[in-house]
Write a protein that holds these residues in place. Structure first.
Motif, PDB file in Angstrom:
ATOM      1  N   ALA A 112       0.827  -1.208   0.000  1.00 50.81           N
ATOM      2  CA  ALA A 112       0.000   0.000   0.000  1.00 50.81           C
ATOM      3  C   ALA A 112       0.862   1.258   0.000  1.00 50.81           C
ATOM      4  O   ALA A 112       0.544   2.245  -0.680  1.00 50.81           O
ATOM      5  N   ILE A 113       1.950   1.219   0.747  1.00 47.79           N
ATOM      6  CA  ILE A 113       2.859   2.375   0.768  1.00 47.79           C
ATOM      7  C   ILE A 113       3.477   2.591  -0.610  1.00 47.79           C
ATOM      8  O   ILE A 113       3.526   3.709  -1.123  1.00 47.79           O
ATOM      9  N   ARG A 114       3.934   1.512  -1.230  1.00 50.67           N
ATOM     10  CA  ARG A 114       4.533   1.631  -2.566  1.00 50.67           C
ATOM     11  C   ARG A 114       3.530   2.132  -3.595  1.00 50.67           C
ATOM     12  O   ARG A 114       3.856   2.953  -4.464  1.00 50.67           O
ATOM     13  N   ALA A 115       2.296   1.645  -3.498  1.00 51.45           N
ATOM     14  CA  ALA A 115       1.300   1.961  -4.524  1.00 51.45           C
ATOM     15  C   ALA A 115       0.635   3.320  -4.315  1.00 51.45           C
ATOM     16  O   ALA A 115       0.287   3.993  -5.298  1.00 51.45           O
ATOM     17  N   LEU A 116       0.455   3.749  -3.056  1.00 47.64           N
ATOM     18  CA  LEU A 116      -0.421   4.893  -2.795  1.00 47.64           C
ATOM     19  C   LEU A 116       0.259   6.098  -2.153  1.00 47.64           C
ATOM     20  O   LEU A 116      -0.368   7.149  -2.032  1.00 47.64           O
ATOM     21  N   HIS A 117       1.518   5.979  -1.746  1.00 48.63           N
ATOM     22  CA  HIS A 117       2.225   7.159  -1.244  1.00 48.63           C
ATOM     23  C   HIS A 117       2.375   8.171  -2.384  1.00 48.63           C
ATOM     24  O   HIS A 117       2.814   7.835  -3.476  1.00 48.63           O
ATOM     25  N   LEU A 118       1.955   9.399  -2.118  1.00 51.92           N
ATOM     26  CA  LEU A 118       1.930  10.502  -3.098  1.00 51.92           C
ATOM     27  C   LEU A 118       0.919  10.254  -4.220  1.00 51.92           C
ATOM     28  O   LEU A 118       1.051  10.815  -5.313  1.00 51.92           O
ATOM     29  N   HIS A 119      -0.094   9.448  -3.927  1.00 46.82           N
ATOM     30  CA  HIS A 119      -1.166   9.222  -4.896  1.00 46.82           C
ATOM     31  C   HIS A 119      -1.887  10.542  -5.172  1.00 46.82           C
ATOM     32  O   HIS A 119      -2.309  11.237  -4.243  1.00 46.82           O
ATOM     33  N   PRO A 120      -2.032  10.932  -6.451  1.00 46.90           N
ATOM     34  CA  PRO A 120      -2.640  12.241  -6.765  1.00 46.90           C
ATOM     35  C   PRO A 120      -4.158  12.225  -6.621  1.00 46.90           C
ATOM     36  O   PRO A 120      -4.823  11.266  -7.003  1.00 46.90           O
ATOM     37  N   LEU A 121      -4.680  13.318  -6.056  1.00 43.08           N
ATOM     38  CA  LEU A 121      -6.121  13.528  -5.941  1.00 43.08           C
ATOM     39  C   LEU A 121      -6.493  14.784  -6.708  1.00 43.08           C
ATOM     40  O   LEU A 121      -5.623  15.490  -7.240  1.00 43.08           O
TER      41      LEU A 121
END
Length: 220
Positions: A104-113
């Motif tokens: 989850a950290i690899r996939a969603l850290h700094l995930h753009p909204l």
């Protein structure tokens, strides 16, 4: 001030109805799961929870839970809320395995909204223990463990040590199954607000009542 627009509110309510997800409001947070319906397996151990921050104040579980479930099934999701109905900008997502939390950290850290906002996702540091001070000397771990299990959930063990001059008092480290159960136990045990995680003996608190009961059973 209205936190959600009428359209967003309908969307959120429709999501709850469609998914049959149940959210529980507990002490400033809204909780899903812990465990969710149909969960198979033990409760997750350390290293399975991620901390999420920089969440827009009008973003809620209908957006966040599906996003974090893309990685793996969630054991628990907790969104911190204030009394106005806004979220407080941070949440915790707990998975069944450490490898899922790391994914989850690899996939969603700094995930753009929308609006150029990016989520911050990092490993949660969970504190799962409380320290009880000013216990009567000679208190047994078994007696304290049994009494604590009556007034708080999730107690997994206690470690008692001598304290004070010449061991006239004792202290105990109480171990809990999760950060959440430790936090809830602290609220129950002190019956009020207190800094830190050391719970002293006051006759008006649950801890005080426990200690008095122990004192009656122990020759001091």
């Amino acid at each position: 001030k209205e936190v959600l627009s009428a359209q967003r509110r309908r969307s959120f309510e429709d999501w709850l109805e469609t998914t049959s997800i149940t959210l529980t409001q507990v002490n400033g947070q809204r909780k899903y799961g812990g465990p969710p319906t149909g969960w198979i397996g033990p409760a997750p151990g350390p290293g399975c929870e991620v901390f999420i921050c920089c969440i827009p104040r009008d973003m809620f579980e209908d957006c966040l839970i599906p996003l974090f479930q893309i990685v793996a099934p969630l054991y628990e999701f907790r969104l911190m809320m204030n009394i106005s109905g806004q979220n407080r900008g941070f949440a915790y997502a707990k998975y069944g395995r450490t490898m899922d939390a790391e994914a989850a950290i690899r996939a969603l850290h700094l995930h753009p909204l929308q609006g150029g906002v990016r989520l911050v996702v990092k490993l949660s540091t969970e504190k799962r223990q409380l320290c009880l001070g000013e216990l009567p000397a000679g208190v047994s771990e078994e007696a304290l463990l049994n009494m604590l299990r009556v007034v708080s959930d999730g107690v997994t063990g206690v470690i008692v040590r001598e304290a004070g001059p010449r061991g006239r008092t004792a202290s105990a480290l109480v171990l809990y199954s999760s950060h959440y159960t430790a936090s809830m136990a602290l609220k129950v045990l002190v019956q009020g607000t207190q800094r830190g995680v050391t719970v002293p003996y006051h006759e008006t608190t649950v801890v005080g009542k426990i200690i008095k009961a122990l004192q009656r059973a122990i020759k001091i």
